[in-house]
Design a protein around this motif. Structure first.
Motif, PDB file in Angstrom:
ATOM      1  N   ALA A  71      37.134  90.603  53.492  1.00 31.88           N
ATOM      2  CA  ALA A  71      36.046  90.133  52.646  1.00 31.88           C
ATOM      3  C   ALA A  71      34.714  90.812  52.964  1.00 31.88           C
ATOM      4  CB  ALA A  71      35.917  88.619  52.757  1.00 31.88           C
ATOM      5  N   VAL A  72      34.473  91.160  54.222  1.00 28.85           N
ATOM      6  CA  VAL A  72      33.213  91.831  54.552  1.00 28.85           C
ATOM      7  C   VAL A  72      33.134  93.172  53.827  1.00 28.85           C
ATOM      8  CG1 VAL A  72      31.857  92.903  56.401  1.00 28.85           C
ATOM      9  CG2 VAL A  72      32.899  90.664  56.768  1.00 28.85           C
ATOM     10  N   GLU A  73      34.234  93.923  53.817  1.00 30.35           N
ATOM     11  CA  GLU A  73      34.241  95.200  53.107  1.00 30.35           C
ATOM     12  C   GLU A  73      34.017  94.992  51.608  1.00 30.35           C
ATOM     13  OE1 GLU A  73      36.168  94.471  55.634  1.00 30.35           O
ATOM     14  OE2 GLU A  73      36.360  96.224  56.941  1.00 30.35           O
ATOM     15  N   ASP A  74      34.568  93.917  51.055  1.00 32.46           N
ATOM     16  CA  ASP A  74      34.346  93.610  49.646  1.00 32.46           C
ATOM     17  C   ASP A  74      32.869  93.305  49.391  1.00 32.46           C
ATOM     18  OD1 ASP A  74      37.061  93.931  49.242  1.00 32.46           O
ATOM     19  OD2 ASP A  74      37.481  91.781  49.159  1.00 32.46           O
ATOM     20  N   ALA A  75      32.254  92.526  50.270  1.00 34.96           N
ATOM     21  CA  ALA A  75      30.833  92.204  50.142  1.00 34.96           C
ATOM     22  C   ALA A  75      29.986  93.471  50.260  1.00 34.96           C
ATOM     23  CB  ALA A  75      30.419  91.176  51.193  1.00 34.96           C
ATOM     24  N   LEU A  76      30.350  94.355  51.177  1.00 35.35           N
ATOM     25  CA  LEU A  76      29.620  95.616  51.321  1.00 35.35           C
ATOM     26  C   LEU A  76      29.773  96.466  50.061  1.00 35.35           C
ATOM     27  CD1 LEU A  76      30.372  96.567  55.040  1.00 35.35           C
ATOM     28  CD2 LEU A  76      28.349  95.404  54.101  1.00 35.35           C
ATOM     29  N   GLY A  77      30.918  96.362  49.400  1.00 33.42           N
ATOM     30  CA  GLY A  77      31.120  97.073  48.140  1.00 33.42           C
ATOM     31  C   GLY A  77      30.161  96.597  47.059  1.00 33.42           C
ATOM     32  N   VAL A  78      29.907  95.299  47.018  1.00 35.97           N
ATOM     33  CA  VAL A  78      28.948  94.741  46.051  1.00 35.97           C
ATOM     34  C   VAL A  78      27.548  95.281  46.352  1.00 35.97           C
ATOM     35  CG1 VAL A  78      27.843  92.610  45.253  1.00 35.97           C
ATOM     36  CG2 VAL A  78      30.317  92.659  45.653  1.00 35.97           C
ATOM     37  N   ILE A  79      27.178  95.304  47.628  1.00 35.93           N
ATOM     38  CA  ILE A  79      25.852  95.818  48.019  1.00 35.93           C
ATOM     39  C   ILE A  79      25.740  97.298  47.673  1.00 35.93           C
ATOM     40  CG2 ILE A  79      24.302  96.257  49.967  1.00 35.93           C
ATOM     41  CD1 ILE A  79      25.623  93.735  51.305  1.00 35.93           C
ATOM     42  N   ALA A  80      26.777  98.066  47.957  1.00 35.07           N
ATOM     43  CA  ALA A  80      26.767  99.500  47.653  1.00 35.07           C
ATOM     44  C   ALA A  80      26.644  99.740  46.150  1.00 35.07           C
ATOM     45  CB  ALA A  80      28.029 100.163  48.207  1.00 35.07           C
ATOM     46  N   ALA A  81      27.374  98.953  45.359  1.00 31.81           N
ATOM     47  CA  ALA A  81      27.294  99.105  43.900  1.00 31.81           C
ATOM     48  C   ALA A  81      25.884  98.785  43.406  1.00 31.81           C
ATOM     49  CB  ALA A  81      28.325  98.207  43.223  1.00 31.81           C
ATOM     50  N   ASP A  82      25.240  97.783  43.988  1.00 36.16           N
ATOM     51  CA  ASP A  82      23.866  97.461  43.618  1.00 36.16           C
ATOM     52  C   ASP A  82      22.941  98.628  43.974  1.00 36.16           C
ATOM     53  OD1 ASP A  82      21.981  95.417  42.578  1.00 36.16           O
ATOM     54  OD2 ASP A  82      21.127  95.581  44.597  1.00 36.16           O
ATOM     55  N   ALA A  83      23.150  99.209  45.143  1.00 35.92           N
ATOM     56  CA  ALA A  83      22.330 100.359  45.554  1.00 35.92           C
ATOM     57  C   ALA A  83      22.509 101.520  44.576  1.00 35.92           C
ATOM     58  CB  ALA A  83      22.703 100.798  46.967  1.00 35.92           C
ATOM     59  N   ILE A  84      23.726 101.760  44.157  1.00 37.85           N
ATOM     60  CA  ILE A  84      23.983 102.849  43.207  1.00 37.85           C
ATOM     61  C   ILE A  84      23.194 102.601  41.920  1.00 37.85           C
ATOM     62  CG2 ILE A  84      25.758 103.887  41.725  1.00 37.85           C
ATOM     63  CD1 ILE A  84      27.699 103.442  44.177  1.00 37.85           C
ATOM     64  N   GLY A  85      23.209 101.367  41.442  1.00 40.08           N
ATOM     65  CA  GLY A  85      22.484 101.048  40.213  1.00 40.08           C
ATOM     66  C   GLY A  85      20.987 101.282  40.306  1.00 40.08           C
ATOM     67  N   ILE A  86      20.383 100.888  41.433  1.00 39.86           N
ATOM     68  CA  ILE A  86      18.922 101.070  41.520  1.00 39.86           C
ATOM     69  C   ILE A  86      18.554 102.521  41.830  1.00 39.86           C
ATOM     70  CG2 ILE A  86      18.425  98.669  42.062  1.00 39.86           C
ATOM     71  CD1 ILE A  86      17.915  99.537  44.952  1.00 39.86           C
ATOM     72  N   ILE A  87      19.339 103.189  42.661  1.00 40.16           N
ATOM     73  CA  ILE A  87      19.021 104.588  42.985  1.00 40.16           C
ATOM     74  C   ILE A  87      19.244 105.483  41.768  1.00 40.16           C
ATOM     75  CG2 ILE A  87      19.684 106.569  44.424  1.00 40.16           C
ATOM     76  CD1 ILE A  87      20.243 104.447  46.678  1.00 40.16           C
ATOM     77  N   ALA A  88      20.249 105.158  40.960  1.00 40.75           N
ATOM     78  CA  ALA A  88      20.536 105.939  39.750  1.00 40.75           C
ATOM     79  C   ALA A  88      19.559 105.634  38.613  1.00 40.75           C
ATOM     80  CB  ALA A  88      21.970 105.676  39.291  1.00 40.75           C
TER      81      ALA A  88
END
Length: 191
Positions: free
Chosen positions: A117-134
């Motif tokens: 689950a921690v890796e899944d949560a980190l995936g959500v954070i990473a996807a959010d980062a992609i959205g704002i950086i892009a």
């Protein structure tokens, strides 16, 4: 949450709030997720509740945090994104198996698809980062004007001219320092 640890700096943007778990990067750094349990606590605050976290998972989280910070800083400065940071962000994003679900109350919650689950949560954070950086969200990446902080934050103010990652901490401290400096320069008034 354990009172012996510094409080979390909470914001409305997941990815940049996550980078804020290490503050004062250019002064006396303050680590806000020093233990696996503190990461569990932080994730719960942001609706990404997990049952437990290992030291190895905390290391993955910190690697992601620093990668998001490096990429967001570069984006705010309109510089090339560091390849190593992009790789870590992308790896965490594709390795996460989370799905957004709608509750009967009309709220979004996350359902994790694996035992990690921690890796899944980190995936959500990473996807959010992609959205704002892009640049997919309405706002702009900026860097805190505090010389000891320099945190990347997502400015959604109407004018997009916000200067501080957090007015209650960095902004207040910098304004107080300027006020005190201006009062030290004034000559004493004769009585």
């Amino acid at each position: 949450m354990c009172p012996a640890f510094p409080d979390f700096r909470l914001g409305s943007v997941l990815a940049t709030s996550f980078t804020g778990t290490l503050s004062e990067r250019h002064g006396h750094p303050v680590e806000r997720i020093p233990t696996p349990q503190r990461l569990v606590d932080w994730l719960a605050v942001y609706g990404l509740a997990v049952d437990s976290c290992t030291s190895a998972q905390l290391d993955l989280a910190r690697e992601l945090r620093e990668s998001i910070h490096a990429a967001a800083t570069a984006a705010a400065l309109q510089e090339a994104l560091p390849a190593s940071a992009v790789r870590v962000i992308n790896d965490r994003s594709v390795q996460g198996r989370a799905a957004a679900i709608l509750t009967p109350e009309g709220e979004r919650r996350w359902r994790f698809g694996s035992a990690s689950a921690v890796e899944d949560a980190l995936g959500v954070i990473a996807a959010d980062a992609i959205g704002i950086i892009a640049g997919e969200r309405d706002g702009r990446l900026a860097l805190c004007a505090s010389p000891t902080c320099r945190a990347a934050f997502f400015d959604t103010s109407r004018s997009r001219t916000r200067r501080w990652c957090d007015m209650n901490t960095c902004g207040n401290r910098e304004k107080k320092a300027r006020f005190n400096a201006s009062h030290r320069k004034r000559p004493a008034s004769p009585e």
